[in-house]
Design an enzyme around this catalytic site. Structure first.
Site, mmCIF file in Angstrom:
data_model
loop_
_atom_site.group_PDB
_atom_site.id
_atom_site.type_symbol
_atom_site.label_atom_id
_atom_site.label_comp_id
_atom_site.label_asym_id
_atom_site.label_seq_id
_atom_site.Cartn_x
_atom_site.Cartn_y
_atom_site.Cartn_z
ATOM 1 N N ARG A 156 0.805 -1.223 0.000
ATOM 2 C CA ARG A 156 0.000 0.000 0.000
ATOM 3 C C ARG A 156 0.838 1.273 0.000
ATOM 4 N NH1 ARG A 156 -2.022 -3.611 3.476
ATOM 5 N NH2 ARG A 156 -3.762 -4.812 2.675
ATOM 6 N N GLU A 171 5.146 -11.456 14.330
ATOM 7 C CA GLU A 171 4.594 -12.059 15.536
ATOM 8 C C GLU A 171 5.037 -13.517 15.653
ATOM 9 O OE1 GLU A 171 0.277 -12.535 17.754
ATOM 10 O OE2 GLU A 171 0.380 -11.662 15.762
#
Length: 183
Positions: free
Chosen positions: A71, A108
């Protein structure tokens, strides 16, 4: 989303914020997905978003706008053109042809890499890093390290959205004058 003070400072922010759709439980349960595709459907809000970044960075002697996949590729090029800078894509592994340099960062669960073409930037250039959203700051930190490794001065990192409740870890060292643009 913008803080109350920021909303009072610029009347465009509430309109931009309302043009971003939030989709609960996407792509998995518990995630509140920030869908910027609805921002692109509102030409005024999208134009205002780009204009706000251009107003902030015009005249700051930025020679490189580095956009983070994917993006950052949407917001980066129009900002770069408007401020007279080149656009450099920062991509995930094996997406750029030719010789690249990379920087690993933690996710993560696991690790990933950010890559950039060798020779895309030169030592001494001044860069703005752009992405749509900052959550933990892992990709932004990797982009900073990658640019600094080749002698580029990172002026700021800019994002359209900051996820509330998460504490971004943008700086691994204290000398970064980072400032995210929150809408």
């Amino acid at each position: 989303m913008a803080s109350q003070d920021e909303q009072q400072q610029d009347p465009r922010i509430p309109k931009i914020s309302s043009a971003i759709r939030v989709i609960p439980n996407f792509p998995k349960p518990g995630i509140m997905f920030q869908d910027i595709t609805t921002l692109f459907l509102d030409t005024k809000a999208f134009s205002d978003t780009i204009d706000m970044f251009v107003e902030r960075y015009k005249g700051k002697n930025i020679s490189v706008v580095a956009g983070i996949e994917a993006r950052g590729f949407i917001f980066g090029p129009p900002i770069a053109l408007a401020i007279g800078a080149k656009f450099v894509p920062m991509r995930k592994p094996n997406k750029l042809p030719g010789e690249v340099i990379s920087e690993e960062y933690s996710l993560e669960y696991g690790k990933d890499k950010m890559e950039m073409h060798v020779g895309a930037v030169q030592a001494g250039e001044r860069a703005l890093i752009i992405d749509d959203l900052v959550a933990t700051g892992g990709t932004l930190s990797a982009a900073i390290r990658l640019l600094e490794r080749v002698g580029v001065h990172v002026v700021e990192c800019a994002c359209v959205i900051e996820l509330s409740g998460l504490k971004p870890m943008l700086m691994s060292r204290d000398h970064y004058p980072l400032s995210e643009r929150h809408v």
